[in-house]
Design an enzyme around this catalytic site. Structure first.
Site, short mmCIF file in Angstrom:
data_model
loop_
_atom_site.label_atom_id
_atom_site.label_comp_id
_atom_site.label_asym_id
_atom_site.label_seq_id
_atom_site.Cartn_x
_atom_site.Cartn_y
_atom_site.Cartn_z
N GLN A 31 -8.27 -70.44 -35.88
CA GLN A 31 -6.82 -69.77 -36.13
C GLN A 31 -6.28 -69.31 -34.63
OE1 GLN A 31 -7.92 -66.65 -38.73
NE2 GLN A 31 -9.83 -66.40 -37.45
N HIS A 62 -7.49 -49.13 -45.23
CA HIS A 62 -8.91 -49.00 -44.99
C HIS A 62 -9.44 -48.02 -45.80
CE1 HIS A 62 -8.69 -51.44 -41.07
NE2 HIS A 62 -8.95 -52.11 -42.01
N ASP A 86 -12.09 -56.60 -38.03
CA ASP A 86 -11.33 -55.64 -37.22
C ASP A 86 -12.45 -54.45 -37.16
OD1 ASP A 86 -10.17 -53.60 -39.08
OD2 ASP A 86 -9.67 -55.77 -40.03
N ASP A 137 -19.09 -68.68 -42.84
CA ASP A 137 -18.13 -68.74 -44.11
C ASP A 137 -18.59 -67.83 -45.16
OD1 ASP A 137 -16.50 -69.44 -46.40
OD2 ASP A 137 -16.50 -71.59 -45.94
N GLY A 138 -17.85 -66.98 -45.69
CA GLY A 138 -18.08 -66.15 -46.64
C GLY A 138 -18.61 -66.88 -47.96
N ASP A 155 -12.38 -58.41 -47.72
CA ASP A 155 -11.64 -57.76 -46.94
C ASP A 155 -10.95 -59.14 -46.17
OD1 ASP A 155 -9.72 -56.67 -45.08
OD2 ASP A 155 -11.20 -55.24 -44.24
N SER A 156 -10.29 -60.09 -46.92
CA SER A 156 -9.98 -61.33 -46.56
C SER A 156 -8.51 -61.46 -45.93
CB SER A 156 -10.03 -62.45 -47.38
OG SER A 156 -9.39 -62.15 -48.43
N ASP A 158 -5.07 -63.92 -46.13
CA ASP A 158 -4.26 -64.49 -47.17
C ASP A 158 -4.90 -65.79 -47.85
OD1 ASP A 158 -2.36 -62.68 -47.08
OD2 ASP A 158 -1.61 -63.72 -45.40
N PRO A 162 -8.36 -69.96 -43.27
CA PRO A 162 -9.66 -69.82 -43.20
C PRO A 162 -10.19 -69.17 -44.37
CG PRO A 162 -8.80 -69.53 -41.11
CD PRO A 162 -7.72 -69.75 -41.75
#
EC number: 2.5.1.16
Length: 284
Positions: A31, A62, A86, A137-138, A155-156, A158, A162
């Site tokens: 990205q 958060h 982040d 990759d989760g 916590d992805s 949209d 990815p």
């Protein structure tokens, strides 16, 4: 000449922030990442042009994605966080001394590297000894996990690009399997306001209901996300976020927050009528 960041929320709606300077931009394997500075919102970064985090309002997101499940079950020890490059979700989790292990899975290492460099406000606890970071990759990471976690936080980004695989029926089924018998799953649930976002929210919610006996949705106001009205999904094998919530016990922990509090914990599950109608009985 003025510089503005603009995000297209719909074909007819745009959201803009006046930018003071561009700090960093790069195209990774996955990205495009841009780091910008604004007078109103401080430093912020976007992925493929979509807002992720601003210094001014990150605490809302958060606080709500972490403290709602942590206050529901005070005995959470092992946590999996998918996404969260982040570091803000990790920061809030590390405030609990009872948490023993935090596995964080982020597909794009450059997101973490850039946030370490430019966003110490959120990335400050990524080196906590309880945190294990996996760059993969989760969806693949969770496939071989079983009965391992007390809490999974998705916590992805949209539901396209990815992060697309993190909104599938397969993924939610694997989350259920990876959770212990009293486990909780929390995910960012998109906005219910604009039609495209609402459709994605409803589709994801319907998939989660196939697996968990307790399903609820809660909300927060996040100014820089589409419409400002943002939802979170709460799915649990055992604990109900209101019936099993002990406000006194959480308050005794002495955790100081900027957004979350125990009154809001109860109130955030009281949804507007249009959202309740949209979910159409898809909560317990």
């Amino acid at each position: 000449m003025e510089l503005w960041y603009t995000e297209q929320h719909t074909e007819n709606v745009r959201f803009s922030i006046k930018v003071e300077k561009e700090i960093h931009t790069e195209k990774t394997e996955f990205q495009r990442i841009d780091v910008l500075e604004a007078k109103e919102f401080g430093r912020f970064f976007t992925l493929d042009g979509l807002m992720m985090v601003t210094e001014k309002d990150e605490f809302i997101y958060h606080d709500m994605i972490v403290h709602v499940p942590m206050a529901t079950n005070p005995n959470i020890k092992n946590v999996l966080v998918i996404g969260a490059g982040d570091g803000g979700t990790i920061r809030e989790l590390t405030r609990y001394s009872t948490v023993e292990k935090i596995d964080m899975v982020e597909i794009d290492k450059r997101v973490v590297d850039i946030c370490r460099e430019y966003f110490p406000l959120t990335s400050c606890k990524l080196d906590d000894k309880r945190v294990n970071v996996f760059y993969e990759d989760g969806l693949k990471f969770i496939r071989d996990k079983e009965d391992e976690y007390d809490l999974i936080i998705v916590d992805s980004t949209d539901p396209f690009g990815p992060g697309e695989g993190l909104f599938t029926k397969e993924f939610y089924g694997n989350c259920y399997k990876a959770l212990r018998e009293d486990g909780i799953l929390v995910n960012q649930h998109e906005s219910p306001y604009y039609d495209n976002d609402a459709a994605a929210m409803k589709e994801a919610h319907e998939k989660i209901t196939k697996f968990f006996p307790i399903i609820r949705v809660y909300q927060a106001h996040i100014p820089t996300y589409p419409s400002g009205h943002w939802l979170f999904g709460f799915a649990s094998k055992k604990y109900h976020p209101i019936k099993d919530f002990d406000a006194e016990a959480w308050n005794k922990l002495g955790i100081k927050t900027k957004y979350y509090n125990t009154d809001l914990h109860v109130g955030c599950f009281a949804l507007p009528t249009y959202v309740r109608d949209m979910l159409n009985g898809l909560t317990d």
